[in-house]
Design an enzyme around this catalytic site. Sequence first.
Site, PDB file in Angstrom:
ATOM      1  N   LYS A  95     -48.079 -20.071  78.589  1.00 35.44           N
ATOM      2  CA  LYS A  95     -48.497 -21.482  78.582  1.00 35.44           C
ATOM      3  C   LYS A  95     -48.100 -22.085  77.240  1.00 35.44           C
ATOM      4  O   LYS A  95     -47.542 -23.155  77.148  1.00 35.44           O
ATOM      5  CB  LYS A  95     -50.020 -21.530  78.773  1.00 35.44           C
ATOM      6  CG  LYS A  95     -50.556 -22.920  79.004  1.00 35.44           C
ATOM      7  CD  LYS A  95     -50.908 -23.106  80.471  1.00 35.44           C
ATOM      8  CE  LYS A  95     -51.094 -24.564  80.834  1.00 35.44           C
ATOM      9  NZ  LYS A  95     -52.456 -25.036  80.701  1.00 35.44           N
TER      10      LYS A  95
ATOM     11  N   LYS B  69     -26.818  27.651  30.048  1.00 37.55           N
ATOM     12  CA  LYS B  69     -26.954  28.679  29.010  1.00 37.55           C
ATOM     13  C   LYS B  69     -27.953  29.738  29.456  1.00 37.55           C
ATOM     14  O   LYS B  69     -28.982  29.418  30.036  1.00 37.55           O
ATOM     15  CB  LYS B  69     -27.496  28.038  27.732  1.00 37.55           C
ATOM     16  CG  LYS B  69     -26.421  27.416  26.911  1.00 37.55           C
ATOM     17  CD  LYS B  69     -26.996  26.889  25.621  1.00 37.55           C
ATOM     18  CE  LYS B  69     -26.008  25.917  25.015  1.00 37.55           C
ATOM     19  NZ  LYS B  69     -26.585  24.927  24.171  1.00 37.55           N
TER      20      LYS B  69
ATOM     21  N   GLY C 167     -28.444  17.302  36.116  1.00 37.70           N
ATOM     22  CA  GLY C 167     -29.662  16.592  35.747  1.00 37.70           C
ATOM     23  C   GLY C 167     -29.365  15.112  35.588  1.00 37.70           C
ATOM     24  O   GLY C 167     -28.270  14.736  35.178  1.00 37.70           O
ATOM     25  N   GLY C 168     -30.324  14.272  35.924  1.00 37.19           N
ATOM     26  CA  GLY C 168     -30.161  12.829  35.724  1.00 37.19           C
ATOM     27  C   GLY C 168     -29.049  12.269  36.569  1.00 37.19           C
ATOM     28  O   GLY C 168     -28.935  12.556  37.758  1.00 37.19           O
TER      29      GLY C 168
ATOM     30  N   MET D 154     -29.944  13.707  23.811  1.00 40.71           N
ATOM     31  CA  MET D 154     -29.503  14.901  23.055  1.00 40.71           C
ATOM     32  C   MET D 154     -29.699  14.733  21.550  1.00 40.71           C
ATOM     33  O   MET D 154     -28.854  15.162  20.769  1.00 40.71           O
ATOM     34  CB  MET D 154     -28.008  15.180  23.332  1.00 40.71           C
ATOM     35  CG  MET D 154     -27.725  15.486  24.763  1.00 40.71           C
ATOM     36  SD  MET D 154     -25.965  15.662  25.113  1.00 40.71           S
ATOM     37  CE  MET D 154     -25.465  13.980  25.361  1.00 40.71           C
TER      38      MET D 154
ATOM     39  N   THR E 211     -31.298   8.428  35.825  1.00 42.70           N
ATOM     40  CA  THR E 211     -30.998   8.988  34.515  1.00 42.70           C
ATOM     41  C   THR E 211     -32.280   9.162  33.695  1.00 42.70           C
ATOM     42  O   THR E 211     -33.292   8.509  33.962  1.00 42.70           O
ATOM     43  CB  THR E 211     -29.972   8.095  33.785  1.00 42.70           C
ATOM     44  OG1 THR E 211     -29.529   8.775  32.622  1.00 42.70           O
ATOM     45  CG2 THR E 211     -30.555   6.744  33.420  1.00 42.70           C
TER      46      THR E 211
ATOM     47  N   ILE F  90     -23.730   9.777  33.422  1.00 42.15           N
ATOM     48  CA  ILE F  90     -24.315   9.379  32.138  1.00 42.15           C
ATOM     49  C   ILE F  90     -24.492  10.641  31.306  1.00 42.15           C
ATOM     50  O   ILE F  90     -25.346  11.483  31.620  1.00 42.15           O
ATOM     51  CB  ILE F  90     -25.642   8.613  32.328  1.00 42.15           C
ATOM     52  CG1 ILE F  90     -25.350   7.308  33.070  1.00 42.15           C
ATOM     53  CG2 ILE F  90     -26.305   8.328  30.978  1.00 42.15           C
ATOM     54  CD1 ILE F  90     -26.543   6.415  33.291  1.00 42.15           C
TER      55      ILE F  90
ATOM     56  N   GLY G 262     -39.512  14.716  30.567  1.00 37.94           N
ATOM     57  CA  GLY G 262     -40.012  13.530  31.263  1.00 37.94           C
ATOM     58  C   GLY G 262     -40.026  13.689  32.770  1.00 37.94           C
ATOM     59  O   GLY G 262     -39.151  14.336  33.344  1.00 37.94           O
TER      60      GLY G 262
ATOM     61  N   ASP H 168     -46.992 -13.651  68.573  1.00 34.04           N
ATOM     62  CA  ASP H 168     -46.115 -12.846  67.711  1.00 34.04           C
ATOM     63  C   ASP H 168     -45.806 -11.475  68.321  1.00 34.04           C
ATOM     64  O   ASP H 168     -44.702 -10.966  68.204  1.00 34.04           O
ATOM     65  CB  ASP H 168     -46.779 -12.618  66.343  1.00 34.04           C
ATOM     66  CG  ASP H 168     -46.706 -13.888  65.526  1.00 34.04           C
ATOM     67  OD1 ASP H 168     -45.843 -14.741  65.846  1.00 34.04           O
ATOM     68  OD2 ASP H 168     -47.519 -14.028  64.582  1.00 34.04           O
TER      69      ASP H 168
ATOM     70  N   ASP I  53     -27.375  23.669  36.399  1.00 38.16           N
ATOM     71  CA  ASP I  53     -27.583  24.141  35.028  1.00 38.16           C
ATOM     72  C   ASP I  53     -29.026  23.924  34.607  1.00 38.16           C
ATOM     73  O   ASP I  53     -29.858  23.524  35.417  1.00 38.16           O
ATOM     74  CB  ASP I  53     -26.597  23.482  34.066  1.00 38.16           C
ATOM     75  CG  ASP I  53     -26.598  21.991  34.237  1.00 38.16           C
ATOM     76  OD1 ASP I  53     -27.688  21.406  34.175  1.00 38.16           O
ATOM     77  OD2 ASP I  53     -25.513  21.409  34.481  1.00 38.16           O
TER      78      ASP I  53
HETATM   79  N1  SAH Z   1     -26.924  13.223  32.858  1.00 41.57           N
HETATM   80  C1  SAH Z   1     -28.220  13.272  32.243  1.00 41.57           C
HETATM   81  C2  SAH Z   1     -28.154  13.430  30.747  1.00 41.57           C
HETATM   82  C3  SAH Z   1     -27.512  14.671  30.265  1.00 41.57           C
HETATM   83  S1  SAH Z   1     -27.523  14.823  28.526  1.00 41.57           S
HETATM   84  C4  SAH Z   1     -29.016  12.025  32.631  1.00 41.57           C
HETATM   85  O1  SAH Z   1     -28.458  11.079  33.187  1.00 41.57           O
HETATM   86  O2  SAH Z   1     -30.221  12.032  32.397  1.00 41.57           O
HETATM   87  C5  SAH Z   1     -28.954  15.788  28.245  1.00 41.57           C
HETATM   88  C6  SAH Z   1     -30.027  14.991  27.572  1.00 41.57           C
HETATM   89  O3  SAH Z   1     -30.666  14.152  28.506  1.00 41.57           O
HETATM   90  C7  SAH Z   1     -31.133  15.806  26.971  1.00 41.57           C
HETATM   91  O4  SAH Z   1     -30.771  16.294  25.705  1.00 41.57           O
HETATM   92  C8  SAH Z   1     -32.250  14.817  26.872  1.00 41.57           C
HETATM   93  O5  SAH Z   1     -32.078  13.967  25.768  1.00 41.57           O
HETATM   94  C9  SAH Z   1     -32.024  13.985  28.105  1.00 41.57           C
HETATM   95  N2  SAH Z   1     -32.879  14.402  29.235  1.00 41.57           N
HETATM   96  C10 SAH Z   1     -32.473  14.822  30.433  1.00 41.57           C
HETATM   97  N3  SAH Z   1     -33.533  15.068  31.232  1.00 41.57           N
HETATM   98  C11 SAH Z   1     -34.622  14.810  30.504  1.00 41.57           C
HETATM   99  C12 SAH Z   1     -36.013  14.867  30.770  1.00 41.57           C
HETATM  100  N4  SAH Z   1     -36.500  15.261  31.944  1.00 41.57           N
HETATM  101  N5  SAH Z   1     -36.868  14.517  29.779  1.00 41.57           N
HETATM  102  C13 SAH Z   1     -36.402  14.130  28.576  1.00 41.57           C
HETATM  103  N6  SAH Z   1     -35.104  14.049  28.294  1.00 41.57           N
HETATM  104  C14 SAH Z   1     -34.218  14.378  29.222  1.00 41.57           C
END
Ligand code: SAH
Length: 459
Positions: free
Chosen positions: A43, A270, A301-302, A383, A331, A306, A412, A22, A248
């Site tokens: 061989k 904000k 975020g995420g 949210m 997400t 979404i 999370g 191998d 943000d």
């Molecule tokens: N685009 C993002 C969501 C934006 S809306 C995604 O795909 O995750 C914002 C909401 O996402 C928050 O109010 C909460 O409900 C959720 N959220 C985003 N990050 C989070 C986290 N680390 N822990 C818990 N909820 C989260």
Amino acid sequence: MNYLPIFIDIKQKPCLVVGGGDIAYRKINLLLKANAQVNCIAKEACGNIIALADDNKITLTQRNFESSDVDAQRLIISATDNKQLNAEVSDLANFANIPVNVVDSPDLCSFIVPSIVDRSPIVIAISSAGKAPVLARLIRAKLESTIPHAYGKLAELAGSFRDKVKSKFDNIEDRRYFWERVFSGVIAEKVFSGKVDEAKVDIQAQLDNTNSSEVGEVYLVGGGPGDPDLLTFKALRLMQQADVVLYDRLVSKDVVELVRRDAELVYVGKKCDRHAVPQGDINQLLVDFAKQGRRVCRLKGGDPFIFGRGGEEIETLAENNIPFQVVPGITAASGCSAYSGIPLTHRDYSQSCRFVTGHLKDGTMNLPWDELAVEHQTVVFYMALLGAQHLSEQMIAHGMRDNMPVALVEKGTTPEHKVWTTTLAELPNVVATETIKAPTLIIVGEVVKLREKLNWFDV
Ligand code: SAH
């Protein structure tokens, strides 16, 4: 340096591999990648080697090694488990001044085979001079994950323009500046996203009119739910090459830390008691920065598509003909559920999953409650912290049993990750009595019960 790193041309040159197992097969493949003409003496040979010979990819001679086998070879690799034979091959090769490598015997080698990151024509070779091959392999894995696969294509493209660029700029400094802009700008990004033909047109345009004011590019990047380890390779790469980064409150501090040190950071969330920058202004900012020729990263975020209003941001870019890319992120539903031990679907408990927004508008949520208040489904509310009471009332009013399990996941995947589990009926009470802060995700469904067994993160 114990060894001189060099790259050797073995195209169509005879190279000998002694051994038929191998490991020999792996070495043969490596030599074939560099287009060598491989002769294998063994061989007994394994099925894979025999198959290569049957396909006429190599020459296989099934007999014992003979001293004349080394004659006229460009390179020799001995990969047998016979120490005496390995030593004999090494001696003969050294005597004939042919580079030789004996697998796992550094003292019998006149060359060593490095760990390789292959982005041909770019090839990176890593060696620990035989001292710590596993460490070399770890370094290789790191490089593999940070160097885009399309670098090869980029190098090919650059190669095809090399002469033209040389004749356009006599000065080496000008050439260097030209290539630097190509390799870290919009053109490179086009190659990475498979638009090689467009990239060619752009390089030509730059050569024809190098003074034209270049429009920048916007990267709409999903920064994931918080844990920086959940970023994609692409997200990290673009974050590290952007000139300006707009982010943000939802983007975790640890993720923001990873943007390029000298990038301009613009906070558009904000501020304490003040309002966030209005969406329209953010859209316009992206356009303005890009028009200044800057590489702009809009970090969200995420996942940007979404509940991220990512669509609106790139709509404005499209209207203004600004090039952009979208990088998906993990997400909140995926991140929070995974780190809470709550699978979103499960063969026994939930065959579908819905992501809905629980944002209150005029004190209510405009949602198809009849479709949400059903068994064998997981509903993830984004949210929805402020609207938790309304959510609970509506789900129950539309027929959901009041002991349906519910989880609230705060921040999370971050070090402050916190989970409360309750029932639909008790949800308003939990939100009223506990201190639960945004961002929080609410998961409704039988799968929440699995957390008792599957929690692994915040135990
Ligand atoms: N685009 C993002 C969501 C934006 S809306 C995604 O795909 O995750 C914002 C909401 O996402 C928050 O109010 C909460 O409900 C959720 N959220 C985003 N990050 C989070 C986290 N680390 N822990 C818990 N909820 C989260």
